[in-house]
Design a protein around this motif. Structure first.
Motif, PDB file in Angstrom:
ATOM      1  N   LYS A  22       0.817  -1.218   0.000  1.00 14.44           N
ATOM      2  CA  LYS A  22       0.000   0.000   0.000  1.00 14.44           C
ATOM      3  C   LYS A  22       0.849   1.266   0.000  1.00 14.44           C
ATOM      4  N   SER A  23       2.123   1.134   0.308  1.00 14.35           N
ATOM      5  CA  SER A  23       3.021   2.281   0.409  1.00 14.35           C
ATOM      6  C   SER A  23       3.236   2.939  -0.950  1.00 14.35           C
ATOM      7  N   LYS A  24       3.326   4.240  -0.955  1.00 14.68           N
ATOM      8  CA  LYS A  24       3.613   4.987  -2.181  1.00 14.68           C
ATOM      9  C   LYS A  24       5.115   5.028  -2.471  1.00 14.68           C
ATOM     10  N   GLN A  25       5.912   4.520  -1.566  1.00  7.59           N
ATOM     11  CA  GLN A  25       7.363   4.551  -1.698  1.00  7.59           C
ATOM     12  C   GLN A  25       7.863   3.576  -2.773  1.00  7.59           C
ATOM     13  N   TYR A  26       7.122   2.517  -3.013  1.00  7.87           N
ATOM     14  CA  TYR A  26       7.579   1.475  -3.939  1.00  7.87           C
ATOM     15  C   TYR A  26       6.742   1.493  -5.207  1.00  7.87           C
ATOM     16  N   PHE A  27       7.417   1.364  -6.344  1.00 10.08           N
ATOM     17  CA  PHE A  27       6.710   1.386  -7.617  1.00 10.08           C
ATOM     18  C   PHE A  27       6.664   0.010  -8.277  1.00 10.08           C
ATOM     19  N   ARG A  28       7.422  -0.957  -7.806  1.00  9.35           N
ATOM     20  CA  ARG A  28       7.430  -2.311  -8.372  1.00  9.35           C
ATOM     21  C   ARG A  28       6.567  -3.237  -7.524  1.00  9.35           C
ATOM     22  N   LYS A  29       5.318  -2.884  -7.367  1.00 13.89           N
ATOM     23  CA  LYS A  29       4.420  -3.644  -6.495  1.00 13.89           C
ATOM     24  C   LYS A  29       4.175  -5.050  -7.026  1.00 13.89           C
ATOM     25  N   ASP A  30       4.240  -5.250  -8.347  1.00 11.07           N
ATOM     26  CA  ASP A  30       4.068  -6.585  -8.903  1.00 11.07           C
ATOM     27  C   ASP A  30       5.190  -7.510  -8.432  1.00 11.07           C
ATOM     28  N   LEU A  31       6.410  -6.999  -8.421  1.00  9.87           N
ATOM     29  CA  LEU A  31       7.545  -7.787  -7.935  1.00  9.87           C
ATOM     30  C   LEU A  31       7.440  -8.026  -6.433  1.00  9.87           C
ATOM     31  N   LEU A  32       7.084  -6.989  -5.706  1.00 14.37           N
ATOM     32  CA  LEU A  32       6.962  -7.129  -4.261  1.00 14.37           C
ATOM     33  C   LEU A  32       5.890  -8.154  -3.897  1.00 14.37           C
ATOM     34  N   GLU A  33       4.810  -8.163  -4.637  1.00 16.88           N
ATOM     35  CA  GLU A  33       3.740  -9.140  -4.394  1.00 16.88           C
ATOM     36  C   GLU A  33       4.286 -10.557  -4.496  1.00 16.88           C
ATOM     37  N   ALA A  34       5.159 -10.787  -5.465  1.00 12.34           N
ATOM     38  CA  ALA A  34       5.719 -12.121  -5.677  1.00 12.34           C
ATOM     39  C   ALA A  34       6.870 -12.437  -4.725  1.00 12.34           C
ATOM     40  N   LEU A  35       7.673 -11.452  -4.388  1.00 13.13           N
ATOM     41  CA  LEU A  35       8.892 -11.696  -3.621  1.00 13.13           C
ATOM     42  C   LEU A  35       8.682 -11.735  -2.107  1.00 13.13           C
ATOM     43  N   LEU A  36       7.753 -10.950  -1.606  1.00 15.20           N
ATOM     44  CA  LEU A  36       7.542 -10.886  -0.161  1.00 15.20           C
ATOM     45  C   LEU A  36       6.591 -11.996   0.282  1.00 15.20           C
ATOM     46  N   GLU A  37       6.819 -12.490   1.476  1.00 13.20           N
ATOM     47  CA  GLU A  37       6.025 -13.595   2.012  1.00 13.20           C
ATOM     48  C   GLU A  37       4.957 -13.077   2.969  1.00 13.20           C
ATOM     49  N   GLU A  38       3.783 -13.701   2.885  1.00  9.25           N
ATOM     50  CA  GLU A  38       2.706 -13.372   3.819  1.00  9.25           C
ATOM     51  C   GLU A  38       3.139 -13.742   5.236  1.00  9.25           C
ATOM     52  N   GLY A  39       2.740 -12.925   6.186  1.00  4.67           N
ATOM     53  CA  GLY A  39       3.046 -13.208   7.583  1.00  4.67           C
ATOM     54  C   GLY A  39       4.420 -12.745   8.029  1.00  4.67           C
ATOM     55  N   GLN A  40       5.258 -12.336   7.099  1.00  2.41           N
ATOM     56  CA  GLN A  40       6.596 -11.827   7.428  1.00  2.41           C
ATOM     57  C   GLN A  40       6.517 -10.322   7.627  1.00  2.41           C
ATOM     58  N   LYS A  41       7.458  -9.796   8.370  1.00  2.00           N
ATOM     59  CA  LYS A  41       7.586  -8.352   8.577  1.00  2.00           C
ATOM     60  C   LYS A  41       8.910  -7.913   7.978  1.00  2.00           C
ATOM     61  N   TYR A  42       8.921  -6.742   7.352  1.00  2.00           N
ATOM     62  CA  TYR A  42      10.105  -6.252   6.655  1.00  2.00           C
ATOM     63  C   TYR A  42      10.372  -4.792   7.006  1.00  2.00           C
ATOM     64  N   SER A  43      11.660  -4.442   7.064  1.00  2.00           N
ATOM     65  CA  SER A  43      12.047  -3.036   7.180  1.00  2.00           C
ATOM     66  C   SER A  43      12.225  -2.508   5.758  1.00  2.00           C
TER      67      SER A  43
END
Length: 60
Positions: A22-43
């Protein structure tokens, strides 16, 4: 109270996958959707590294 504010600024902020998407900081949301795992927390630093590492990989 000043000590608490200093300590909060030193700790990295941790966000869920949904918050990052949901952040406006990132523009590659399609990649983030695939790369980040549900239930994980990230800095922000972790997300940046994940994106950089993926984009630097050689295509097969």
């Amino acid at each position: 109270m000043v000590k608490t504010e200093k300590r909060d600024k030193q700790l990295p902020k941790i966000y869920s996958k949904q918050q990052i998407l949901k952040s406006k900081q990132y523009f590659r949301k399609d990649l983030l959707e695939a790369l980040l795992e549900e239930g994980q927390k990230y800095s922000h630093d972790q997300v940046k590294k994940i994106l950089e590492d993926f984009l630097k990989r050689e295509a097969k």
